[in-house]
Design a protein around this motif. Structure first.
Motif, mmCIF file in Angstrom:
data_model
loop_
_atom_site.group_PDB
_atom_site.id
_atom_site.type_symbol
_atom_site.label_atom_id
_atom_site.label_comp_id
_atom_site.label_asym_id
_atom_site.label_seq_id
_atom_site.Cartn_x
_atom_site.Cartn_y
_atom_site.Cartn_z
ATOM 1 N N ALA A 128 79.262 116.696 13.040
ATOM 2 C CA ALA A 128 80.225 117.751 13.354
ATOM 3 C C ALA A 128 81.606 117.420 12.788
ATOM 4 N N VAL A 129 82.014 116.145 12.893
ATOM 5 C CA VAL A 129 83.322 115.726 12.369
ATOM 6 C C VAL A 129 83.376 115.902 10.858
ATOM 7 N N ILE A 130 82.331 115.437 10.175
ATOM 8 C CA ILE A 130 82.295 115.562 8.709
ATOM 9 C C ILE A 130 82.265 117.033 8.300
ATOM 10 N N ALA A 131 81.442 117.820 9.004
ATOM 11 C CA ALA A 131 81.326 119.238 8.658
ATOM 12 C C ALA A 131 82.626 119.989 8.889
ATOM 13 N N SER A 132 83.448 119.511 9.849
ATOM 14 C CA SER A 132 84.701 120.205 10.159
ATOM 15 C C SER A 132 85.694 120.173 8.999
ATOM 16 N N PHE A 133 85.489 119.224 8.058
ATOM 17 C CA PHE A 133 86.378 119.158 6.884
ATOM 18 C C PHE A 133 86.061 120.266 5.884
ATOM 19 N N PHE A 134 84.851 120.807 5.969
ATOM 20 C CA PHE A 134 84.419 121.807 4.993
ATOM 21 C C PHE A 134 84.126 123.163 5.615
ATOM 22 N N VAL A 168 78.820 123.894 16.417
ATOM 23 C CA VAL A 168 77.499 124.509 16.599
ATOM 24 C C VAL A 168 76.439 123.725 15.838
ATOM 25 N N LEU A 169 76.778 123.269 14.647
ATOM 26 C CA LEU A 169 75.848 122.474 13.849
ATOM 27 C C LEU A 169 75.479 121.177 14.569
ATOM 28 N N GLY A 170 76.494 120.533 15.153
ATOM 29 C CA GLY A 170 76.232 119.302 15.901
ATOM 30 C C GLY A 170 75.346 119.548 17.111
ATOM 31 N N VAL A 171 75.601 120.657 17.798
ATOM 32 C CA VAL A 171 74.789 121.006 18.977
ATOM 33 C C VAL A 171 73.344 121.259 18.578
ATOM 34 N N ILE A 172 73.149 121.960 17.461
ATOM 35 C CA ILE A 172 71.792 122.258 16.987
ATOM 36 C C ILE A 172 71.024 120.973 16.703
ATOM 37 N N VAL A 173 71.725 119.963 16.215
ATOM 38 C CA VAL A 173 71.080 118.692 15.891
ATOM 39 C C VAL A 173 70.707 117.917 17.146
ATOM 40 N N VAL A 174 71.586 117.912 18.136
ATOM 41 C CA VAL A 174 71.388 117.026 19.294
ATOM 42 C C VAL A 174 70.545 117.639 20.416
ATOM 43 N N VAL A 175 70.608 118.963 20.583
ATOM 44 C CA VAL A 175 69.938 119.586 21.731
ATOM 45 C C VAL A 175 68.428 119.326 21.787
ATOM 46 N N PRO A 176 67.682 119.490 20.679
ATOM 47 C CA PRO A 176 66.230 119.242 20.771
ATOM 48 C C PRO A 176 65.889 117.829 21.261
ATOM 49 N N THR A 177 66.635 116.825 20.770
ATOM 50 C CA THR A 177 66.371 115.448 21.191
ATOM 51 C C THR A 177 66.694 115.239 22.656
ATOM 52 N N VAL A 178 67.820 115.770 23.103
ATOM 53 C CA VAL A 178 68.228 115.617 24.504
ATOM 54 C C VAL A 178 67.238 116.310 25.431
ATOM 55 N N VAL A 179 66.823 117.508 25.084
ATOM 56 C CA VAL A 179 65.895 118.268 25.939
ATOM 57 C C VAL A 179 64.542 117.579 26.007
ATOM 58 N N SER A 180 64.019 117.148 24.849
ATOM 59 C CA SER A 180 62.708 116.489 24.847
ATOM 60 C C SER A 180 62.756 115.173 25.613
ATOM 61 N N THR A 181 63.862 114.436 25.498
ATOM 62 C CA THR A 181 64.008 113.184 26.244
ATOM 63 C C THR A 181 64.070 113.452 27.738
ATOM 64 N N TRP A 182 64.794 114.475 28.124
ATOM 65 C CA TRP A 182 64.909 114.845 29.531
ATOM 66 C C TRP A 182 63.547 115.215 30.114
ATOM 67 N N ILE A 183 62.741 115.944 29.347
ATOM 68 C CA ILE A 183 61.412 116.348 29.808
ATOM 69 C C ILE A 183 60.522 115.129 30.018
ATOM 70 N N VAL A 184 60.560 114.198 29.062
ATOM 71 C CA VAL A 184 59.736 112.992 29.179
ATOM 72 C C VAL A 184 60.161 112.158 30.381
ATOM 73 N N LEU A 185 61.463 112.032 30.598
ATOM 74 C CA LEU A 185 61.962 111.234 31.719
ATOM 75 C C LEU A 185 61.618 111.861 33.071
ATOM 76 N N ARG A 186 61.455 113.165 33.108
ATOM 77 C CA ARG A 186 61.098 113.851 34.355
ATOM 78 C C ARG A 186 59.608 113.821 34.631
ATOM 79 N N ARG A 187 58.815 113.627 33.586
ATOM 80 C CA ARG A 187 57.373 113.767 33.732
ATOM 81 C C ARG A 187 56.796 112.688 34.646
ATOM 82 N N ARG A 188 56.038 113.119 35.630
ATOM 83 C CA ARG A 188 55.377 112.206 36.559
ATOM 84 C C ARG A 188 54.014 112.792 36.939
ATOM 85 N N THR A 189 53.048 111.914 37.203
ATOM 86 C CA THR A 189 51.754 112.331 37.732
ATOM 87 C C THR A 189 51.445 111.426 38.918
#
Length: 210
Positions: free
Chosen positions: A38-44, A52-73
């Motif tokens: 996001a910082v680099i992209a802000s120069f251009f 928004v570009l930074g959010v698009i990159v990070v959200v899938p990883t954060v959401v998938s990690t959160w799902i795995v950490l919640r998963r219990r059987t």
């Protein structure tokens, strides 16, 4: 029958606590990369677009990690609970209408139990094997799961319960891999060329306890 949770037994082959540190590192790494991008992209680009570009990159990883950490059987009484990212489903073991052992052979071989009670489907990992070793469901978990399977009148479920009892006995005496029913399931599938994924027949399940 309602329970107060005191009889809860975990059925996770690999506890989340074992993989939490690695998942957190991955998530932190994704956040750092997203910020740098996001910082680099802000120069251009306009700042809003860069963010928004930074959010698009990070959200899938954060959401998938959160799902795995919640998963219990876990098993409570004769009810199996499976918690995912957005809810928990339950399966009543006494009401199961199908019970199967499935084997997947690959670089890491795994044996799973598949149950269906007419409403919910649940898959429980029983064992993972690599060359010379592996990980198996603990003795207490096997015992409680076998006890739950005995409560159904379904013949395949009773046969699987017998396999689990033999497995826990083998684990208790620290038997070699070739003496463990779940590992023999891998050998059986390989010997018959039924790779990479096979569901054991009732006869094959019975052979594991012979």
């Amino acid at each position: 029958m309602p329970t107060d949770g005191s009889d809860r037994v975990d059925l996770d082959l690999v506890p989340v606590e074992f993989i939490r540190p690695r998942l957190m590192k991955i998530m932190v790494g994704a956040v750092v990369v997203a910020i740098l991008l996001a910082v680099i992209a802000s120069f251009f680009l306009p700042v809003v677009v860069a963010v928004v570009l930074g959010v698009i990159v990070v959200v899938p990883t954060v959401v998938s990690t959160w799902i795995v950490l919640r998963r219990r059987t876990w098993l409570s009484g004769n009810i199996i609970h499976v918690r995912g990212g957005f809810g928990t489903k339950q399966l009543s073991v006494p009401k199961v209408v199908t019970a199967e052992i499935a084997v997947r052979t690959a670089r890491i071989d795994n044996v799973t139990l598949r149950l269906y009670d007419g409403n919910s489907r649940v898959t429980i990992a029983l064992a993972l094997y690599t060359q010379g070793g592996g990980r198996e469901l603990p003795i207490l978990s096997l015992r409680k799961l076998a006890d739950a399977l005995w409560t159904t009148e379904l013949v395949p479920a009773a046969a699987i319960a017998s396999v689990l009892v033999d497995q826990l006995k083998a684990e208790a005496r620290d038997a070699g891999l070739h003496e463990r029913p779940l590992f023999r399931a891998i050998e059986l599938v390989r010997s018959k060329g039924r790779t990479p994924l096979a569901t054991l027949t009732d006869r094959e399940v019975a052979e594991l306890s012979s």
